[in-house]
Every structure is written in structure tokens, then in C-alpha cells.
Design a protein around this motif. Structure first.
Motif, PDB file in Angstrom:
ATOM      1  N   ALA A   1       0.839  -1.197   0.000  1.00 20.88           N
ATOM      2  CA  ALA A   1       0.000   0.000   0.000  1.00 20.88           C
ATOM      3  C   ALA A   1       0.870   1.242   0.000  1.00 20.88           C
ATOM      4  O   ALA A   1       1.832   1.327   0.767  1.00 20.88           O
ATOM      5  CB  ALA A   1      -0.904   0.001   1.233  1.00 20.88           C
TER       6      ALA A   1
ATOM      7  N   THR B   1      -7.422   3.355  -2.305  1.00 23.88           N
ATOM      8  CA  THR B   1      -7.811   2.216  -1.469  1.00 23.88           C
ATOM      9  C   THR B   1      -7.208   2.345  -0.077  1.00 23.88           C
ATOM     10  O   THR B   1      -7.879   2.096   0.937  1.00 23.88           O
ATOM     11  CB  THR B   1      -7.352   0.894  -2.114  1.00 23.88           C
ATOM     12  N   GLU B   2      -5.955   2.758  -0.005  1.00 27.11           N
ATOM     13  CA  GLU B   2      -5.292   2.959   1.291  1.00 27.11           C
ATOM     14  C   GLU B   2      -5.943   4.114   2.052  1.00 27.11           C
ATOM     15  O   GLU B   2      -6.110   4.048   3.278  1.00 27.11           O
ATOM     16  CB  GLU B   2      -3.810   3.233   1.078  1.00 27.11           C
TER      17      GLU B   2
ATOM     18  N   GLU C   1       2.246   4.775   0.949  1.00 22.12           N
ATOM     19  CA  GLU C   1       2.156   5.506   2.207  1.00 22.12           C
ATOM     20  C   GLU C   1       1.559   6.886   1.948  1.00 22.12           C
ATOM     21  O   GLU C   1       1.992   7.602   1.042  1.00 22.12           O
ATOM     22  CB  GLU C   1       3.539   5.643   2.845  1.00 22.12           C
TER      23      GLU C   1
ATOM     24  N   THR D   1      -3.614   3.824  -4.042  1.00 13.43           N
ATOM     25  CA  THR D   1      -3.481   4.934  -3.096  1.00 13.43           C
ATOM     26  C   THR D   1      -4.823   5.298  -2.487  1.00 13.43           C
ATOM     27  O   THR D   1      -4.939   5.496  -1.269  1.00 13.43           O
ATOM     28  CB  THR D   1      -2.866   6.160  -3.797  1.00 13.43           C
TER      29      THR D   1
END
Length: 307
Positions: A9, A163-164, A11, A161
Motif C-alpha cells: 500500500a 484504497t489505502e 504511504e 493509493t
């Protein structure tokens, strides 16, 4: 212990939220709780100031470095224009929105020349029937679904991104096509709002309303709860999903018309056959709704799944 597979994922250290209403400010508060730096923008200085006072982030300043993600939390009719402006200004590396319709926004974004590779259309399925900055909550999305509708041009890194970002807000991502999304929300959110308003409207401007409402119980209260939502926001939403909502409403109207005609029918056997059919189907549908809702983590105080 769960083992995560696939690409790591990305950051997320910095997010810019454009639009400090209920959803935008709630996103900002959720991200701040996870230690993410958040900058805020809104055309209404009062909403912006209130969001800053609530601890949702700092006002976006000129010369601010690009954010990892820009969240566009403005009404559906404005998303494409705000996206184009944000991309032209280089506000971030990845862009998403939180509007409750997707198909028309995607078409508008393409027509206005937006960079579709960095844009991931999104819609967190959470909200409240009260609106505005002050109604925002950091836990609004906890255990909720967050629909993502990436298009053919969407870059994989952009989708990962966003999704994170949804995960940081406590939500569970659900991938859908824009068409499937709009049909689904018409059924579970948009049409129920109209039906709730239609029932509640029976009690507006009536002389006998006070006497009738003296007997109000949980049934009427629960069914009309979302009718208190802001009309101006919902007019915009319904305009953007008009066809799907109209289809759903017409099906309900057909059922109601059939029951209304049956209740006036002199033949008792014909009357109760039609009524019983609707009530039995209602029981079956309710069981499915309860089962689907029970599989989600509870989010106390969350009222309306909408915009």
C-alpha cells in the motif's frame, strides 16, 4: 494474523480535502486521527474556519507542496470542474471524490479534459441526515463500504493509493463499475430518500397534522427519518442519477397502485391476494436487508447512506 498479498500500500502522509461539509470534514478528521497531515480548502470561509477549529487540518496555503491525495468533497454538479482546476494547479499526485453518483461525473470529467489516469472516482457509503461541517465525525466511515469506480485509464498506483486512504478512514473498499454503482445507490439510498420524503410530506401543511402526529410511533419515525436531509443537496444528487432512481420509483409506484386498487376492490379474496403478495415479498426483502446490514460493523450515530 492476516497476510496481505499484492503490491504494498502506498504511504499517505499528506491529503488535501476540497470541500469542508459533512463528508469532507469527516474524511479529514479520520485521517488526522491516523496521523496524516491534512490541508483544507472551501469556497465558504466559515466552513473552512469551522473545520480548522474542529482539528480537521490547516487551511491550504499558496505554495503548498502537492499532496499524496486530493479528496474532492463538493456537490456532484461541481466535481468535474473542481477536479480540472485542482489538477491544473498541481494540488496532488492522485485525486478522488466522494460524490454519490459516478457515471455522469466521469463523463463530465473526460469532456472537460481532466487527467483520468490520476483520478479514482469514489463514494463512501456513510452520512447523516444532518449536514454541514459541525456534523462531521472522525468515525463516520468505520466499518462502512467505500465504493471505488476506477475507469479504463485509471493508473494502478492511483487506485491503490485511494484504497489505502479509504482503509485509513476505517472503511472497506468495494470495486464497482460506474453503471453498477449508480443503479445500486438508486436502490439502497436515493429512491428510499424520495419515498421517505413522500410519506413525510403527507403531514405538511395539514390542519389535522398535530392531532394525527400525537399518535406517532417508531414506525413512522423510522420510515421518515431521512426525509430531514437537505433538499438542495438531494436535488443535485437526484439530477445526476435521475434514470436509475426513476426506474426504482416506478416499480414501487406500481406495487402501491396495485395495493391501493385492491383495497378498494369489493371482492375480498382478490383484495387480500394482492395485499398479501406485497407483504410476503416485503418480509423476504426485509430479511435480506437485515442480513446484509448485520454483516457490517456497527457505526453508532451514522444515519444516512448518501452523499
Amino acid at each position: 494474523m492476516t497476510t496481505r498479498t499484492g503490491p504494498p500500500a502506498p504511504e499517505i502522509r499528506h491529503v488535501t480535502v476540497v470541500g469542508c461539509g459533512l463528508i469532507g470534514t469527516s474524511v479529514a478528521l479520520a485521517l488526522r486521527a491516523e496521523g496524516v497531515r491534512v490541508t483544507l480548502a472551501d469556497h465558504d470561509p466559515r466552513s473552512l474556519s469551522e473545520a480548522v477549529r474542529m482539528g480537521a487540518g490547516l487551511a491550504l496555503a499558496a505554495g503548498e507542496p502537492p499532496a499524496d491525495v486530493v479528496v474532492i468533497a463538493t456537490p456532484p454538479s461541481t466535481v468535474a470542474a473542481v477536479l480540472r482546476d485542482a489538477q491544473a494547479r498541481g494540488l496532488g499526485a492522485v485525486y478522488t471524490d466522494v460524490a454519490s453518483t459516478k457515471g455522469r461525473i466521469l463523463s463530465s470529467a473526460e469532456l472537460t479534459g481532466c487527467d483520468m489516469s490520476t483520478y479514482v472516482p469514489g463514494h463512501p457509503m456513510a452520512g447523516r441526515e444532518v449536514s454541514g461541517t459541525g456534523a462531521a465525525r472522525a468515525d463516520l466511515f468505520a466499518g462502512r463500504k467505500w465504493a471505488l469506480c476506477p475507469g479504463p485509464a485509471t493508473a494502478l498506483l492511483a487506485a491503490l493509493t485511494v484504497t489505502e486512504l479509504a482503509a485509513l478512514c476505517g472503511a472497506q473498499v468495494c470495486l464497482l463499475s460506474p453503471y453498477a454503482h449508480d443503479r445500486a445507490v438508486a436502490a439502497v439510498s436515493h429512491a428510499p430518500l424520495v419515498l421517505s420524503a413522500a410519506l413525510a410530506a403527507r403531514f405538511a401543511y395539514t390542519r389535522e397534522g398535530a392531532d394525527v402526529l400525537a399518535l406517532t410511533g417508531r414506525g413512522l419515525y423510522d420510515v421518515t427519518r431521512v426525509a430531514g436531509s437537505p433538499p438542495e443537496l438531494w436535488i443535485d444528487i437526484l439530477e445526476h442519477n435521475a434514470e436509475a432512481v426513476a426506474d426504482m420509483l416506478e416499480q414501487v409506484v406500481d406495487d402501491l397502485a396495485a395495493v391501493g386498487a385492491a383495497l378498494r376492490e369489493a371482492d375480498g379474496s382478490a383484495r387480500w391476494g394482492v395485499v398479501a403478495d406485497l407483504l410476503v415479498r416485503g418480509n423476504l426483502g426485509r430479511e435480506l436487508i437485515v442480513d446484509a446490514y448485520a454483516r457490517r460493523a456497527p457505526a453508532e450515530g451514522v444515519e444516512l447512506e448518501a452523499a
